[in-house]
Enzyme design. Structure first.
Site, PDB file in Angstrom:
ATOM      1  N   SER A  63       0.827  -1.215   0.000  1.00  0.00           N
ATOM      2  CA  SER A  63       0.000   0.000   0.000  1.00  0.00           C
ATOM      3  C   SER A  63       0.863   1.267   0.000  1.00  0.00           C
ATOM      4  O   SER A  63       1.869   1.352   0.714  1.00  0.00           O
ATOM      5  CB  SER A  63      -0.895  -0.013   1.237  1.00  0.00           C
ATOM      6  OG  SER A  63      -1.641   1.175   1.306  1.00  0.00           O
ATOM      7  N   CYS A  91      -0.123   3.305  10.541  1.00  0.00           N
ATOM      8  CA  CYS A  91       0.531   4.447   9.908  1.00  0.00           C
ATOM      9  C   CYS A  91       1.301   5.254  10.968  1.00  0.00           C
ATOM     10  O   CYS A  91       0.708   5.707  11.951  1.00  0.00           O
ATOM     11  CB  CYS A  91      -0.480   5.352   9.201  1.00  0.00           C
ATOM     12  SG  CYS A  91       0.355   6.754   8.417  1.00  0.00           S
ATOM     13  N   ASN A 150       4.492  -2.721   8.753  1.00  0.00           N
ATOM     14  CA  ASN A 150       4.558  -1.390   8.140  1.00  0.00           C
ATOM     15  C   ASN A 150       5.958  -0.809   8.391  1.00  0.00           C
ATOM     16  O   ASN A 150       6.846  -1.509   8.887  1.00  0.00           O
ATOM     17  CB  ASN A 150       3.462  -0.508   8.764  1.00  0.00           C
ATOM     18  CG  ASN A 150       2.987   0.584   7.813  1.00  0.00           C
ATOM     19  OD1 ASN A 150       3.803   1.246   7.155  1.00  0.00           O
ATOM     20  ND2 ASN A 150       1.693   0.805   7.738  1.00  0.00           N
ATOM     21  N   GLY A 185      11.409  -4.223   3.086  1.00  0.00           N
ATOM     22  CA  GLY A 185      12.746  -4.322   2.499  1.00  0.00           C
ATOM     23  C   GLY A 185      12.913  -5.420   1.469  1.00  0.00           C
ATOM     24  O   GLY A 185      14.044  -5.818   1.164  1.00  0.00           O
ATOM     25  N   GLY A 219       7.341  -2.990  -1.742  1.00  0.00           N
ATOM     26  CA  GLY A 219       7.030  -1.572  -1.548  1.00  0.00           C
ATOM     27  C   GLY A 219       8.033  -0.660  -2.215  1.00  0.00           C
ATOM     28  O   GLY A 219       7.947  -0.382  -3.427  1.00  0.00           O
ATOM     29  N   THR A 220       9.032  -0.223  -1.449  1.00  0.00           N
ATOM     30  CA  THR A 220      10.017   0.758  -1.909  1.00  0.00           C
ATOM     31  C   THR A 220      10.648   0.372  -3.250  1.00  0.00           C
ATOM     32  O   THR A 220      10.957   1.250  -4.072  1.00  0.00           O
ATOM     33  CB  THR A 220      11.096   0.927  -0.809  1.00  0.00           C
ATOM     34  OG1 THR A 220      10.425   1.369   0.384  1.00  0.00           O
ATOM     35  CG2 THR A 220      12.157   1.935  -1.195  1.00  0.00           C
TER      36      THR A 220
END
Ligand SMILES: Cc1cc2nc3c(=O)[nH]c(=O)nc-3n(C[C@H](O)[C@H](O)[C@H](O)COP(=O)(O)O)c2cc1C
Length: 333
Positions: A33, A142, A204, A256, A277-278
């Site tokens: 997300s 978050c 997260n 990661g 993600g990243t």
């Protein structure tokens, strides 16, 4: 200039399918997300329908503009972000984003976020029976908002009670995304399982900070942000392992993952699926590459089913397949 769409990931002989509650994924690689927009932004470079699934940016009841800049900073082997849940809000998500997502043919998991249990109920009430949503990931984690963020939700009893209220509102998969900045991710995962979640996501981003020396000030306007990328992989892996040992429901690993081998490590410690993600910011095709590399690794070693790899390192030293044959469940503790 638009980039040419890449070919579909090569067909593999390995059975990569996974079940997350009522949802069956063709393979275990999802986009995380907030790192893949609402899916459609990447559709010209990635065949999103060939991924295990696309998790949307977290949607809230009202639109949010997020935190004031600066809200991204690069760190050694990672990035800090303090976006603060910028999103289009529920109404535009339904009228603009969902129709596009449906047309892509992807397995869609909608991420939702709320400041209170009641806000989450309202979101799920509105979205719970929308066509084209295979499941919901509830962002209980978050680190970049002042209300309803990771700290508010990191209370096992609150998670359990909230999930008990959400569970009757949808027949699709309910996934609880957890913060790593707690004493025990395992305890939070157990509370989610008891509340009726189909799965938990571990984890997260980690709260982090970076400083400029001249002039002396935090790099991020909000002082702290969430750290992601390779820097957090060992930390995230340990928390994923902890969660997988604690609960019987599936755990989805996040943190990661930069290549197929990273994904296989999360699966080996008991994750049923993983999120990329990243990496998507560095290489938009990253999630597809992770999937291809993972499948090639398993295929080259003669592994026929992902299930035979998963959980191979859950902590008791026995390969997962052996444990299953012996009829041993993962147990609660
Ligand atoms: C810029 C940015 C925005 C993010 N936004 C969200 C979000 O809206 N909701 C959420 O649950 N996670 C969000 N995340 C967290 C990611 O989904 C993921 O869990 C985390 O970045 C760790 O994975 P990674 O190291 O592969 O990036 C965000 C991460 C980044 C870097």
């Amino acid at each position: 200039m638009p980039q040419p769409k890449s070919p579909e990931p090569r067909k593999t002989s390995v059975d990569l399918s996974v079940r997350i509650g009522p949802m069956t994924l063709a393979n275990p690689v999802l986009t995380a997300s907030g790192t893949f927009g609402y899916g459609d932004e990447y559709a010209h470079v990635v065949d999103v329908a060939a991924l295990g699934g696309v998790i949307t940016k977290t949607v809230t009841l009202e639109p949010r503009i997020g935190n004031a800049p600066v809200r991204i900073a690069e760190t050694p082997s990672g990035m800090l972000n303090s976006i603060g849940l910028e999103n289009v809000g529920l109404a535009r998500f339904i009228s603009e984003k969902l129709p596009k997502l449906r047309s892509l043919g992807a397995t869609v998991v909608a991420s939702i976020g709320g400041e209170t249990p009641h806000e989450l109920e309202r979101l799920l009430d509105a979205l719970g029976s929308e066509k084209g949503i295979a499941g919901f990931e509830i962002n209980f984690s978050c680190p970049n908002v002042s209300k309803g963020g990771a700290r508010y939700w990191a209370v096992p009893r609150r998670l359990e009670k909230t999930l008990e209220r959400l569970r009757p509102l949808t027949r699709t998969a309910l996934i609880a995304k957890l913060s790593p900045d707690v004493t025990s991710v395992g305890d939070l995962a157990i509370a989610c399982e008891q509340g009726g979640a189909d799965a938990v996501t571990a984890v997260n981003t980690f709260v982090g900070m970076a400083i400029d020396l001249e002039p002396l000030r935090p790099k991020l306007n909000r002082t702290t942000g969430g750290l992601s990328g390779p820097a957090i992989k060992p930390l995230a892996l340990a928390r994923c392992h902890e969660a997988a040992r604690a609960v019987g429901i599936p755990v989805i690993g996040s943190g990661g993952i930069m290549n197929g081998r990273d994904a296989l490590e999360f699966l080996a410690v008991g994750a049923s699926a993983v999120q990329v993600g990243t990496l998507s910011f560095i290489r938009p095709r990253g999630a597809s590459e992770v999937l291809e590399e993972m499948a090639a690794f398993l295929s080259a070693r003669g592994v026929k089913r992902l299930q035979d790899w998963r959980g191979g390192l859950l902590g008791d030293g026995e390969p997962a397949a052996q444990r299953r044959e012996a009829g041993a469940g993962r147990g609660k503790h």
